[in-house]
Design a protein around this motif. Structure first.
Motif, mmCIF file in Angstrom:
data_model
loop_
_atom_site.group_PDB
_atom_site.id
_atom_site.type_symbol
_atom_site.label_atom_id
_atom_site.label_comp_id
_atom_site.label_asym_id
_atom_site.label_seq_id
_atom_site.Cartn_x
_atom_site.Cartn_y
_atom_site.Cartn_z
ATOM 1 N N SER A 209 -2.685 2.255 -4.344
ATOM 2 C CA SER A 209 -2.543 3.633 -3.875
ATOM 3 C C SER A 209 -3.208 3.735 -2.505
ATOM 4 O O SER A 209 -4.242 3.111 -2.248
ATOM 5 C CB SER A 209 -3.200 4.609 -4.850
ATOM 6 O OG SER A 209 -4.577 4.357 -4.978
ATOM 7 N N GLY A 210 -2.605 4.529 -1.630
ATOM 8 C CA GLY A 210 -3.193 4.783 -0.326
ATOM 9 C C GLY A 210 -3.984 6.074 -0.315
ATOM 10 O O GLY A 210 -4.964 6.201 0.426
ATOM 11 N N TYR A 211 -3.564 7.036 -1.123
ATOM 12 C CA TYR A 211 -4.320 8.278 -1.249
ATOM 13 C C TYR A 211 -5.382 8.115 -2.326
ATOM 14 O O TYR A 211 -5.110 7.625 -3.427
ATOM 15 C CB TYR A 211 -3.394 9.447 -1.588
ATOM 16 C CG TYR A 211 -2.554 9.905 -0.418
ATOM 17 C CD1 TYR A 211 -3.150 10.247 0.797
ATOM 18 C CD2 TYR A 211 -1.169 10.001 -0.507
ATOM 19 C CE1 TYR A 211 -2.390 10.673 1.876
ATOM 20 C CE2 TYR A 211 -0.400 10.421 0.569
ATOM 21 C CZ TYR A 211 -1.018 10.757 1.757
ATOM 22 O OH TYR A 211 -0.263 11.174 2.831
ATOM 23 N N ASP A 212 -6.590 8.544 -2.001
ATOM 24 C CA ASP A 212 -7.758 8.335 -2.852
ATOM 25 C C ASP A 212 -7.521 8.767 -4.293
ATOM 26 O O ASP A 212 -7.796 8.028 -5.241
ATOM 27 C CB ASP A 212 -8.954 9.121 -2.291
ATOM 28 C CG ASP A 212 -9.102 8.930 -0.807
ATOM 29 O OD1 ASP A 212 -10.048 8.234 -0.394
ATOM 30 O OD2 ASP A 212 -8.287 9.461 -0.037
ATOM 31 N N LYS B 186 0.870 -1.174 0.000
ATOM 32 C CA LYS B 186 0.000 0.000 0.000
ATOM 33 C C LYS B 186 0.905 1.221 0.000
ATOM 34 O O LYS B 186 1.654 1.442 0.953
ATOM 35 C CB LYS B 186 -0.923 0.006 1.221
ATOM 36 C CG LYS B 186 -1.778 1.271 1.312
ATOM 37 C CD LYS B 186 -2.649 1.300 2.546
ATOM 38 C CE LYS B 186 -3.400 2.629 2.600
ATOM 39 N NZ LYS B 186 -4.285 2.754 3.787
ATOM 40 N N GLU B 187 0.821 2.009 -1.066
ATOM 41 C CA GLU B 187 1.681 3.174 -1.249
ATOM 42 C C GLU B 187 0.941 4.445 -0.835
ATOM 43 O O GLU B 187 0.272 5.087 -1.650
ATOM 44 C CB GLU B 187 2.094 3.272 -2.718
ATOM 45 C CG GLU B 187 3.245 2.369 -3.118
ATOM 46 C CD GLU B 187 4.576 3.053 -2.929
ATOM 47 O OE1 GLU B 187 4.959 3.297 -1.774
ATOM 48 O OE2 GLU B 187 5.236 3.358 -3.935
ATOM 49 N N THR B 188 1.043 4.812 0.437
ATOM 50 C CA THR B 188 0.442 6.063 0.892
ATOM 51 C C THR B 188 1.484 7.159 0.768
ATOM 52 O O THR B 188 2.096 7.601 1.735
ATOM 53 C CB THR B 188 -0.099 5.926 2.326
ATOM 54 O OG1 THR B 188 -0.977 4.804 2.374
ATOM 55 C CG2 THR B 188 -0.891 7.162 2.725
ATOM 56 N N THR B 189 1.710 7.531 -0.462
ATOM 57 C CA THR B 189 2.641 8.597 -0.797
ATOM 58 C C THR B 189 1.998 9.467 -1.854
ATOM 59 O O THR B 189 1.248 8.967 -2.703
ATOM 60 C CB THR B 189 3.983 8.037 -1.310
ATOM 61 O OG1 THR B 189 4.788 9.108 -1.821
ATOM 62 C CG2 THR B 189 3.774 7.009 -2.414
ATOM 63 N N ASP B 190 2.266 10.758 -1.790
ATOM 64 C CA ASP B 190 1.665 11.686 -2.751
ATOM 65 C C ASP B 190 2.508 11.822 -4.014
ATOM 66 O O ASP B 190 2.204 12.653 -4.872
ATOM 67 C CB ASP B 190 1.492 13.064 -2.101
ATOM 68 C CG ASP B 190 0.177 13.726 -2.481
ATOM 69 O OD1 ASP B 190 -0.680 13.038 -3.067
ATOM 70 O OD2 ASP B 190 0.005 14.923 -2.200
ATOM 71 N N GLU B 191 3.547 11.007 -4.127
ATOM 72 C CA GLU B 191 4.443 11.087 -5.281
ATOM 73 C C GLU B 191 4.091 10.014 -6.311
ATOM 74 O O GLU B 191 4.316 8.824 -6.092
ATOM 75 C CB GLU B 191 5.895 10.894 -4.836
ATOM 76 C CG GLU B 191 6.405 11.964 -3.883
ATOM 77 C CD GLU B 191 7.825 11.670 -3.429
ATOM 78 O OE1 GLU B 191 8.577 11.009 -4.180
ATOM 79 O OE2 GLU B 191 8.179 12.087 -2.322
ATOM 80 N N ALA B 192 3.545 10.463 -7.436
ATOM 81 C CA ALA B 192 3.221 9.518 -8.513
ATOM 82 C C ALA B 192 4.485 8.802 -8.995
ATOM 83 O O ALA B 192 4.440 7.634 -9.381
ATOM 84 C CB ALA B 192 2.552 10.244 -9.665
ATOM 85 N N GLY B 193 5.613 9.515 -8.951
ATOM 86 C CA GLY B 193 6.876 8.921 -9.390
ATOM 87 C C GLY B 193 7.294 7.748 -8.524
ATOM 88 O O GLY B 193 7.897 6.785 -9.016
#
Length: 303
Positions: free
Chosen positions: A192-195, A165-172
């Motif tokens: 993705s962790g962010y909606d 689960k990637e709760t990061t705001d970086e698409a990269g």
């Protein structure tokens, strides 16, 4: 490689009574609502489940009840992360014993560990169970990023690590995780962790989302996922534009579990919104702001 998880998996809120005890009736209502909407699994005791405010015994009670109540209707994942390796192992073994389909393990969030110690921490947990393990990367709260290169080392060593689960705001960051880890292990799931990163995660080759808004607006994320699978990109884009409003909710308070529970109640699911301290009840003015955001996202009518 372990079993594949994919799709929309809400990190389910833990419904509690006014004394802070597990509200089994309310919890059952929320579980039934989510399963009926068509979610692809349920995660219990993630950040939205208030695991960090609970004792080991309280966490075990939630894990046992939830797994039993779901009764294999959808896959169940239990959050078992801890700052204490021994505690994480105890919780992980318990999750397996009560019948969970997998566990989610956040890295320790007090000490920033050396790479060697972090590898050993995860290795000890993974080797203690036979069910699939999802990693949980939330550097904004843990203070330490799980890099794609680090994750690749773990997956190379431990075949039952099933995803992240990637709760990061970086698409990269998500892109590199997919290219480096999923590129080598195609069954490795990237969520993705962010909606609002759901759609770009899918476009990059990822597998879905584990995001708090699914507790109260499952139709949006499920609609995006289904539209993407069917090649209906115009529908996916319109839903994505609605979904983009929802992360504004998380700025209303911290921790934002009170916001999510109030949103569940506003959707007409009659459950307690009690939260464990240090979280507190949501301020009435913030509730009004919450309503406006939900209306903009089309989750509530503006009438």
């Amino acid at each position: 490689m372990a079993a594949v998880f994919r799709g929309i998996i809400p990190p389910v809120c833990t419904i509690l009574d006014e004394d802070g005890n597990l509200d089994r009736k309310g919890m059952g209502q929320l579980i039934d609502f989510l399963i009926e909407t068509g979610v692809n699994g349920l995660l219990f005791l993630g950040s939205s489940g208030e695991f960090s405010q609970m004792s080991v015994q309280e966490r075990k009670e939630v894990a046992a009840f939830a797994t039993d109540y779901v009764h294999q209707r959808v896959p169940v994942i239990i959050g078992t992360g801890s700052t204490n390796t021994r505690e994480a192992i105890e919780l992980s073994r318990h999750a397996e014993q009560v019948g969970a389909d997998g566990i989610l393990v956040v890295n320790p969030y007090y000490w920033p560990l050396s790479e060697k110690n972090l590898l050993q921490h995860y290795g000890d947990i993974v080797e203690s169970v036979s069910i699939p393990v999802l990693l949980y990367n939330f550097p904004g709260l843990t203070g330490q990023d799980l890099t794609p290169d680090f994750v690749l080392q773990l997956v190379d060593r431990y075949p039952n690590i099933a995803g992240i689960k990637e709760t990061t705001d970086e698409a990269g960051h998500i892109r590199e995780m997919i290219i480096k880890v999923k590129g080598k292990f195609p069954n490795f799931s990237v969520f993705s962790g962010y909606d609002d990163h759901l759609l770009n995660t899918l476009f990059l080759g990822g597998d879905g989302s584990i995001a708090s808004s699914v507790n109260f607006a499952p139709e949006i994320s499920l609609g995006i996922y289904q539209a993407f699978q069917n090649g209906e990109m115009e529908t996916a884009l319109k839903l994505h534009q609605r979904l983009a409003y929802l992360p504004l909710l998380y700025k209303l308070d911290s921790p934002f579990v009170n916001v999510v529970k109030e949103a569940i109640a506003l959707r007409g699911i009659d459950v307690s919104t009690y939260v464990l301290p240090p979280a507190r009840p949501l301020d009435p003015l913030k509730k009004e702001e919450l309503k406006k955001i939900l209306q903009k996202a089309g989750v509530l009518s503006s009438s």
